[in-house]
Motif scaffolding. Sequence first.
Motif, PDB file in Angstrom:
ATOM      1  N   THR A 132       0.817  -1.213   0.000  1.00 37.71           N
ATOM      2  CA  THR A 132       0.000   0.000   0.000  1.00 37.71           C
ATOM      3  C   THR A 132       0.849   1.260   0.000  1.00 37.71           C
ATOM      4  O   THR A 132       0.531   2.242  -0.689  1.00 37.71           O
ATOM      5  CB  THR A 132      -0.941   0.014   1.215  1.00 37.71           C
ATOM      6  OG1 THR A 132      -1.738  -1.182   1.186  1.00 37.71           O
ATOM      7  CG2 THR A 132      -1.868   1.221   1.179  1.00 37.71           C
ATOM      8  N   ALA A 133       1.936   1.244   0.748  1.00 38.29           N
ATOM      9  CA  ALA A 133       2.788   2.438   0.828  1.00 38.29           C
ATOM     10  C   ALA A 133       3.365   2.779  -0.534  1.00 38.29           C
ATOM     11  O   ALA A 133       3.378   3.949  -0.948  1.00 38.29           O
ATOM     12  CB  ALA A 133       3.901   2.219   1.847  1.00 38.29           C
ATOM     13  N   ASN A 135       2.136   1.873  -3.484  1.00 38.81           N
ATOM     14  CA  ASN A 135       1.040   2.288  -4.358  1.00 38.81           C
ATOM     15  C   ASN A 135       0.601   3.722  -4.064  1.00 38.81           C
ATOM     16  O   ASN A 135       0.205   4.459  -4.968  1.00 38.81           O
ATOM     17  CB  ASN A 135      -0.139   1.333  -4.211  1.00 38.81           C
ATOM     18  CG  ASN A 135       0.129  -0.017  -4.854  1.00 38.81           C
ATOM     19  OD1 ASN A 135       1.008  -0.144  -5.706  1.00 38.81           O
ATOM     20  ND2 ASN A 135      -0.605  -1.023  -4.435  1.00 38.81           N
ATOM     21  N   ARG A 136       0.679   4.122  -2.803  1.00 39.71           N
ATOM     22  CA  ARG A 136       0.337   5.498  -2.443  1.00 39.71           C
ATOM     23  C   ARG A 136       1.315   6.474  -3.094  1.00 39.71           C
ATOM     24  O   ARG A 136       0.920   7.527  -3.608  1.00 39.71           O
ATOM     25  CB  ARG A 136       0.351   5.648  -0.923  1.00 39.71           C
ATOM     26  CG  ARG A 136      -0.224   6.967  -0.425  1.00 39.71           C
ATOM     27  CD  ARG A 136      -0.244   7.016   1.102  1.00 39.71           C
ATOM     28  NE  ARG A 136      -1.183   6.031   1.651  1.00 39.71           N
ATOM     29  CZ  ARG A 136      -0.835   5.024   2.431  1.00 39.71           C
ATOM     30  NH1 ARG A 136       0.443   4.844   2.745  1.00 39.71           N
ATOM     31  NH2 ARG A 136      -1.746   4.194   2.895  1.00 39.71           N
ATOM     32  N   VAL A 137       2.597   6.112  -3.098  1.00 42.38           N
ATOM     33  CA  VAL A 137       3.613   6.946  -3.754  1.00 42.38           C
ATOM     34  C   VAL A 137       3.356   7.020  -5.254  1.00 42.38           C
ATOM     35  O   VAL A 137       3.399   8.092  -5.864  1.00 42.38           O
ATOM     36  CB  VAL A 137       5.032   6.399  -3.470  1.00 42.38           C
ATOM     37  CG1 VAL A 137       6.066   7.133  -4.313  1.00 42.38           C
ATOM     38  CG2 VAL A 137       5.369   6.525  -1.989  1.00 42.38           C
ATOM     39  N   ALA A 139       0.576   6.609  -6.892  1.00 38.94           N
ATOM     40  CA  ALA A 139      -0.637   7.374  -7.192  1.00 38.94           C
ATOM     41  C   ALA A 139      -0.386   8.872  -7.140  1.00 38.94           C
ATOM     42  O   ALA A 139      -1.013   9.642  -7.877  1.00 38.94           O
ATOM     43  CB  ALA A 139      -1.746   6.986  -6.217  1.00 38.94           C
ATOM     44  N   ARG A 140       0.548   9.298  -6.290  1.00 37.11           N
ATOM     45  CA  ARG A 140       0.831  10.735  -6.182  1.00 37.11           C
ATOM     46  C   ARG A 140       1.729  11.237  -7.301  1.00 37.11           C
ATOM     47  O   ARG A 140       1.755  12.436  -7.586  1.00 37.11           O
ATOM     48  CB  ARG A 140       1.483  11.038  -4.823  1.00 37.11           C
ATOM     49  CG  ARG A 140       0.529  10.900  -3.643  1.00 37.11           C
ATOM     50  CD  ARG A 140       1.097  11.625  -2.427  1.00 37.11           C
ATOM     51  NE  ARG A 140       2.375  11.077  -2.016  1.00 37.11           N
ATOM     52  CZ  ARG A 140       2.546  10.202  -1.026  1.00 37.11           C
ATOM     53  NH1 ARG A 140       1.488   9.750  -0.354  1.00 37.11           N
ATOM     54  NH2 ARG A 140       3.745   9.765  -0.702  1.00 37.11           N
ATOM     55  N   PHE A 156      -5.468  -0.210  -6.658  1.00 36.76           N
ATOM     56  CA  PHE A 156      -5.228   1.234  -6.600  1.00 36.76           C
ATOM     57  C   PHE A 156      -6.449   2.053  -6.195  1.00 36.76           C
ATOM     58  O   PHE A 156      -6.330   3.268  -6.002  1.00 36.76           O
ATOM     59  CB  PHE A 156      -4.749   1.726  -7.971  1.00 36.76           C
ATOM     60  CG  PHE A 156      -3.298   1.471  -8.236  1.00 36.76           C
ATOM     61  CD1 PHE A 156      -2.307   2.236  -7.627  1.00 36.76           C
ATOM     62  CD2 PHE A 156      -2.915   0.456  -9.095  1.00 36.76           C
ATOM     63  CE1 PHE A 156      -0.971   2.001  -7.872  1.00 36.76           C
ATOM     64  CE2 PHE A 156      -1.575   0.219  -9.349  1.00 36.76           C
ATOM     65  CZ  PHE A 156      -0.600   0.982  -8.733  1.00 36.76           C
ATOM     66  N   VAL A 159      -6.065   4.278  -2.853  1.00 41.82           N
ATOM     67  CA  VAL A 159      -4.958   5.240  -2.846  1.00 41.82           C
ATOM     68  C   VAL A 159      -5.100   6.257  -3.967  1.00 41.82           C
ATOM     69  O   VAL A 159      -4.721   7.419  -3.810  1.00 41.82           O
ATOM     70  CB  VAL A 159      -3.594   4.516  -2.920  1.00 41.82           C
ATOM     71  CG1 VAL A 159      -3.360   3.670  -1.672  1.00 41.82           C
ATOM     72  CG2 VAL A 159      -3.471   3.662  -4.178  1.00 41.82           C
ATOM     73  N   ALA A 162      -7.668   8.829  -2.858  1.00 42.60           N
ATOM     74  CA  ALA A 162      -7.099   9.708  -1.828  1.00 42.60           C
ATOM     75  C   ALA A 162      -6.158  10.733  -2.429  1.00 42.60           C
ATOM     76  O   ALA A 162      -6.074  11.878  -1.946  1.00 42.60           O
ATOM     77  CB  ALA A 162      -6.372   8.872  -0.773  1.00 42.60           C
ATOM     78  N   ALA A 163      -5.430  10.343  -3.491  1.00 42.08           N
ATOM     79  CA  ALA A 163      -4.480  11.253  -4.136  1.00 42.08           C
ATOM     80  C   ALA A 163      -5.141  12.135  -5.187  1.00 42.08           C
ATOM     81  O   ALA A 163      -4.505  13.048  -5.720  1.00 42.08           O
ATOM     82  CB  ALA A 163      -3.350  10.456  -4.778  1.00 42.08           C
ATOM     83  N   THR A 165      -6.009  11.073  -8.105  1.00 43.49           N
ATOM     84  CA  THR A 165      -5.445  10.648  -9.395  1.00 43.49           C
ATOM     85  C   THR A 165      -6.465   9.813 -10.156  1.00 43.49           C
ATOM     86  O   THR A 165      -6.969   8.820  -9.624  1.00 43.49           O
ATOM     87  CB  THR A 165      -4.169   9.815  -9.169  1.00 43.49           C
ATOM     88  OG1 THR A 165      -3.229  10.588  -8.433  1.00 43.49           O
ATOM     89  CG2 THR A 165      -3.549   9.393 -10.496  1.00 43.49           C
TER      90      THR A 165
END
Length: 372
Positions: A132-133, A135-137, A139-140, A156, A159, A162-163, A165
């Motif tokens: 998850t960490a 994938n969060r990067v 997505a940003r 995805f 995340v 949340a971003a 995207t």
Amino acid sequence: MRIAQLANFIGPSSGGMKTAVDALGAGYVADGAERLLVVPGPRDVRTTTAAGDVVHLRSPRVGGGYRLILEPWRVIDVLEEFRPTSVEISDKSTLLPVARWARKTGVGSLLLSHERLDAMLALRTGVSLPVTALNRVLARQFDGIVVTSSFARREFAGVAAAAGTPLHRVPLGVDLETFGPAPPALRRGEPLRLVHVGRLSREKSPHLAVATAVALHGRGVAMQLDVYGKGPHLAELEDIAGDAPVTFHGHLTSRRALAARIGDADIALSVCPGETFGLAVLEALACGTPVVTADVGGARELVDDWSGAWAKPDPEALADAVLRLAARPVDECRTAARQRAEQFPWSSTIAAMLDLHHHAPQSSVDLTENSA
């Protein structure tokens, strides 16, 4: 448009990724776009092709014959010379600096997600690892993320939202000319002919396909499994096969020859539970060969009630699915398989991706016309 495609982690049997990148690139050029492909290689080489220039950047081997670009700044140097209007990156590891460069310079960026990292790592290691960490990067960093199935989308969904995207579902396609039904005279008979196509590495689950054939053999079913592909786990697979009628043919370089072998089979086994899409499934269906697949994963979304069968990823359960499918009317199954594949022409995929490139980074289109 000037589209740069970046495909990392390329090896001797990159299969679906290479097929997809090549088909998309040819489609972009046919539509009038300028296209550049950047991939790893043993040395620095630039080649001009009908589908645009291909740049191989010197990259080290990282196992199994694969190569990985570890110097993203060299990719950026190539891109600054090409001056793309958008970049399409098929990589979740070392090319993040390229996505940052694209955002800083106003170039649209799309992440083309070919695999679910959590599923791939679980199949390779047998352990569920958190991603998850990462994938969060990802997505940003990108202006849009492209996935090929609902199964892939779930990785995805949270995340990306949340971003802020955009997350786009764009199914891949199949070459309906190269992969076509076999002549009727070559079909059916004894023994039951099964086929499996794919890289012989753990994340593609060839072990499960071979174990399914062994389960059928153990029940006294007259069958033959032909396996096409190469990879690091051939010896393990030969041990699993034992005295069952399983033949390992290696990698066929001719796609038309491969299509003929697939079309000559009664049923294709494409049983990987972590597959994000399943080009091998579509190629079998296009040949008029019904498919048995796992009941989880992107490949399951390609098979309907008329073109195949599915079961939990267990050899005995999949063997049951094979027998259920083999008991159905042959011609109906084969016709349904081809009709299912015809719902996924490359032209639809290319049109959807061109639309995303045209609107990047502002696009928020979600293209799901080919959903199963």
